[in-house]
Write a protein that holds these residues in place. Structure first.
Motif, PDB file in Angstrom:
ATOM      1  N   CYS A 115       0.838  -1.192   0.000  1.00 37.68           N
ATOM      2  CA  CYS A 115       0.000   0.000   0.000  1.00 37.68           C
ATOM      3  C   CYS A 115       0.873   1.243   0.000  1.00 37.68           C
ATOM      4  CB  CYS A 115      -0.898   0.008   1.237  1.00 37.68           C
ATOM      5  SG  CYS A 115      -1.935   1.472   1.284  1.00 37.68           S
ATOM      6  N   ASN A 123      -0.637   4.362   0.251  1.00 30.78           N
ATOM      7  CA  ASN A 123      -1.512   5.477   0.624  1.00 30.78           C
ATOM      8  C   ASN A 123      -1.079   6.224   1.876  1.00 30.78           C
ATOM      9  OD1 ASN A 123      -3.101   5.098  -1.564  1.00 30.78           O
ATOM     10  ND2 ASN A 123      -4.646   3.901  -0.494  1.00 30.78           N
ATOM     11  N   PHE A 124      -0.435   5.530   2.782  1.00 32.46           N
ATOM     12  CA  PHE A 124       0.015   6.167   4.017  1.00 32.46           C
ATOM     13  C   PHE A 124      -1.079   6.957   4.719  1.00 32.46           C
ATOM     14  CE2 PHE A 124       3.908   5.161   1.815  1.00 32.46           C
ATOM     15  CZ  PHE A 124       4.706   4.655   2.833  1.00 32.46           C
ATOM     16  N   CYS A 125      -2.224   6.332   4.934  1.00 32.84           N
ATOM     17  CA  CYS A 125      -3.194   6.906   5.864  1.00 32.84           C
ATOM     18  C   CYS A 125      -2.434   7.026   7.185  1.00 32.84           C
ATOM     19  CB  CYS A 125      -4.400   5.979   6.033  1.00 32.84           C
ATOM     20  SG  CYS A 125      -5.233   5.674   4.469  1.00 32.84           S
ATOM     21  N   PHE A 146      -2.943   6.803  10.276  1.00 29.76           N
ATOM     22  CA  PHE A 146      -3.141   5.904  11.415  1.00 29.76           C
ATOM     23  C   PHE A 146      -2.618   4.502  11.148  1.00 29.76           C
ATOM     24  CE2 PHE A 146      -6.975   6.196   8.777  1.00 29.76           C
ATOM     25  CZ  PHE A 146      -7.071   4.884   8.328  1.00 29.76           C
ATOM     26  N   CYS A 147      -2.257   4.197   9.911  1.00 33.61           N
ATOM     27  CA  CYS A 147      -2.180   2.804   9.484  1.00 33.61           C
ATOM     28  C   CYS A 147      -0.758   2.281   9.332  1.00 33.61           C
ATOM     29  CB  CYS A 147      -2.920   2.634   8.175  1.00 33.61           C
ATOM     30  SG  CYS A 147      -2.983   0.918   7.629  1.00 33.61           S
ATOM     31  N   VAL A 177       0.007  -0.589   7.765  1.00 32.73           N
ATOM     32  CA  VAL A 177       0.154  -1.508   6.624  1.00 32.73           C
ATOM     33  C   VAL A 177       1.243  -1.084   5.619  1.00 32.73           C
ATOM     34  CG1 VAL A 177      -1.044  -2.533   4.649  1.00 32.73           C
ATOM     35  CG2 VAL A 177      -2.139  -2.485   6.891  1.00 32.73           C
ATOM     36  N   PRO A 178       1.351   0.207   5.250  1.00 31.01           N
ATOM     37  CA  PRO A 178       2.414   0.571   4.304  1.00 31.01           C
ATOM     38  C   PRO A 178       3.810   0.230   4.825  1.00 31.01           C
ATOM     39  CG  PRO A 178       0.826   2.355   4.499  1.00 31.01           C
ATOM     40  CD  PRO A 178       0.492   1.357   5.580  1.00 31.01           C
ATOM     41  N   GLN A 193      -4.268  -5.133  -0.564  1.00 31.61           N
ATOM     42  CA  GLN A 193      -4.400  -4.184   0.550  1.00 31.61           C
ATOM     43  C   GLN A 193      -5.158  -2.964   0.076  1.00 31.61           C
ATOM     44  OE1 GLN A 193      -1.305  -5.873   0.946  1.00 31.61           O
ATOM     45  NE2 GLN A 193      -2.033  -6.693   2.876  1.00 31.61           N
ATOM     46  N   ASN A 194      -5.123  -2.795  -1.227  1.00 32.51           N
ATOM     47  CA  ASN A 194      -5.642  -1.582  -1.810  1.00 32.51           C
ATOM     48  C   ASN A 194      -6.061  -1.947  -3.224  1.00 32.51           C
ATOM     49  OD1 ASN A 194      -5.977   1.103  -1.735  1.00 32.51           O
ATOM     50  ND2 ASN A 194      -3.817   1.586  -1.717  1.00 32.51           N
ATOM     51  N   HIS A 227     -10.141   1.314  -1.843  1.00 34.27           N
ATOM     52  CA  HIS A 227     -10.064   2.659  -1.257  1.00 34.27           C
ATOM     53  C   HIS A 227     -11.027   3.556  -2.052  1.00 34.27           C
ATOM     54  CE1 HIS A 227      -8.568   6.583  -0.081  1.00 34.27           C
ATOM     55  NE2 HIS A 227      -7.786   6.017   0.814  1.00 34.27           N
ATOM     56  N   ARG A 230      -6.792  10.840   4.106  1.00 32.86           N
ATOM     57  CA  ARG A 230      -7.667   9.947   3.325  1.00 32.86           C
ATOM     58  C   ARG A 230      -7.889  10.472   1.900  1.00 32.86           C
ATOM     59  NH1 ARG A 230      -8.315   4.794   4.100  1.00 32.86           N
ATOM     60  NH2 ARG A 230     -10.445   4.813   3.319  1.00 32.86           N
TER      61      ARG A 230
HETATM   62 FE1  SF4 Z   1      -3.362   1.596   2.974  1.00 37.51          FE
HETATM   63 FE2  SF4 Z   1      -5.794   0.918   3.813  1.00 37.51          FE
HETATM   64 FE3  SF4 Z   1      -3.882   1.362   5.561  1.00 37.51          FE
HETATM   65 FE4  SF4 Z   1      -4.909   3.393   4.218  1.00 37.51          FE
HETATM   66  S1  SF4 Z   1      -6.015   2.084   5.683  1.00 37.51           S
HETATM   67  S2  SF4 Z   1      -2.710   3.039   4.561  1.00 37.51           S
HETATM   68  S3  SF4 Z   1      -5.332   2.464   2.259  1.00 37.51           S
HETATM   69  S4  SF4 Z   1      -3.919  -0.277   4.053  1.00 37.51           S
END
Ligand code: SF4
Ligand code: SAH
Ligand code: F3S
Length: 445
Positions: A160, A162-164, A166-167, A169-170, A204-205, A238, A277
């Motif tokens: 991913c 996107n680097f939201c 809070f997240c 995952v990236p 993930q996206n 997303h 977002r």
């Molecule tokens: Fe990526 Fe989803 Fe996490 Fe946003 S919420 S950074 S889109 S995995």
């Protein structure tokens, strides 16, 4: 032959990865066991998206070690904690784990496991690790083992970008990369030959899928041309990646299920901006309107976070407002959980008190329960096409269970039908979570 026990936490991508791991290890001559008590190697495929996901894994490791006191069971940590908590895992003397492998290192697992017998010394503890994130690894040459015989999962992209804020995952899964459409279609054909009726495309996206200019709309169309596969689902998308042509494919292609997961996260523009977002409340609501103008009965679900840093009670009410305006069919609602490495952790205070987060989540869960129930009651009297998934339910051996096109569970009395059949079922009863009905006829699919 070394026997492996593997347990999975977290999202569908991890469930899928566990099947990749099984495939890689099986090919290398490893065996598997259903019990951690007689395994030579215990693998935990972990999640670190929220604090309690981490805590579950730590307490599980202690439990396994207590149960196997004195044994020389080896423990390996896979998945998202492996990348994100490498240091904590490697340097904690109370966690005598033997190796860790991140989500892009599973082809190296046979070697990592064999290396445990010839280990490297770090801080007096014996550790091996490979948590390198790859820009290229898509496991396109590994066929995951699949089990239920009706739906097959297929990761079409990983990572991913996107680097939201809070997240995690990236950081745990690295950069976005996609498999070629030809490679995906070949695998879908193979799955169809094995008798699968549905594929769920994973990423993930997932809708930012792009392979040399071929976008997700193109991929959906290509997959829908495979004979034998009657239903296509995808998760998780997303909201920023739903251009009109993609919405049209979803609305018009009969094989693509009429269901969209649309993670809102928050309703207030300031909070959405802080979350990175990249859409506003109005843009989100406009997207919902556009979807419904193309397909009025589209089933919509969402993810929401309450108590993001600095979110005020008034700003939270805007999330309520969006929920009331959209009326999602279902929603996953979470309390904000501060994650190491993320931008939010570095920049914003986790300042909404726990009791206030609880108040907010309870309120949203009540609203959602009402909406889910209303939506489900609205289906009574309709005839839904149901794909039979289970010839029994958790509660009763006299019932069969399947899902309608919108991914809602439909339960009906057992009959002369089989897993993988498509049936028309008339909906007769509803709860907030499931529909009940009676079969009308079996479809010739
Ligand atoms: Fe990526 Fe989803 Fe996490 Fe946003 S919420 S950074 S889109 S995995
Ligand atoms: N890629 C997917 C979601 C991955 S995580 C997507 O963008 O939709 C699934 C959900 O967990 C997210 O949608 C979000 O609602 C929630 N989540 C992620 N990080 C979180 C955090 N730090 N605290 C609370 N919830 C979080
Ligand atoms: Fe968890 Fe990693 Fe999935 S953090 S939600 S297992 S991508």
């Amino acid at each position: 032959m070394k026997k492996i026990f593997i347990e999975t936490y977290g999202c569908q991508m991890n469930v899928y990865d566990t099947e990749i791991v099984k495939s890689v290890l099986g090919k290398d001559g490893f065996g598997f066991t259903e019990s951690e008590m007689d395994a030579d190697v215990v693998l935990l495929n972990t999640c670190s998206v929220r604090e309690n996901a981490n805590n579950k894994v730590y307490s599980r490791i202690h439990k396994i070690l207590n149960g196997r006191k004195g044994d020389d069971v080896k423990i390996g940590i896979l998945g998202c904690m492996a990348t994100n908590f490498r240091k904590q895992l490697l340097e904690n003397p109370k966690l005598p784990i033997d190796f860790i492998a991140g989500p892009d290192s599973y082809k190296r697992l046979p070697q990592l496991i064999n290396d445990i017998s010839a280990p490297v010394e770090t801080n007096g503890a014996v550790k091996n690790f490979d948590v390198t994130l790859s820009e290229f690894e898509t496991y396109s040459d590994v066929y995951p083992t699949q089990s239920d015989g009706v739906n097959a999962w297929l990761a079409v992209m990983r990572g991913c970008d996107n680097f939201c804020t809070f997240c995690v995952v990236p950081y745990t899964r690295g950069r976005e990369r996609s498999r070629s459409p030809e490679n995906v279609v070949d695998e879908v054909k193979r799955l169809a030959d094995q008798g699968y009726r549905q594929v769920t495309l994973l990423g993930q996206n997932v809708n930012s899928y792009n392979y040399e200019g071929n976008d997700f709309a193109h991929l959906l169309e290509a997959v829908s041309e495979v004979n034998g596969i009657e239903r296509i689902r995808f998760t998780s998308p997303h909201p920023k990646d739903f251009p009109r042509p993609l919405l049209q494919v979803i609305a018009e292609n009969p094989k693509v299920c009429k269901q969209i997961h649309l993670p809102l996260q928050a309703g207030n523009d300031r909070v959405l901006e802080m979350m990175n977002r990249t859409y506003t409340q109005k843009e989100f609501l406009d997207l919902v309107d556009e979807i419904r103008s193309l397909y009025p009965k589209m089933i919509l679900s969402t993810d929401i976070i309450v108590g993001f840093p600095t979110e005020t009670a008034d700003e939270f009410e805007e999330t309520v407002k969006v929920m009331e305006a959209v009326e999602f069919d279902s929603a996953f609602i979470f309390k904000y959980s501060e994650r190491p490495q993320t931008i939010a952790q570095r920049k914003f205070p986790d300042d909404v008190p726990e009791a206030e987060k609880t108040r907010r989540i309870v309120k949203l869960n009540e609203i959602q329960k009402r909406h889910s129930y209303q939506k489900n009651l609205g289906h009574i009297g309709e005839v839904h096409e149901v794909l039979l998934e289970k010839e029994s339910t958790r509660k009763s051996a006299d019932d069969f269970q399947g899902r309608n096109d919108g991914n809602k569970i439909v339960i009906f009395p057992r009959g002369d039908y089989h897993k993988g059949n498509f049936l028309n079922v008339e909906i007769t009863e509803a709860t907030p979570h499931v529909l009940r009905g009676k079969p009308v006829n079996v479809l010739n699919k």
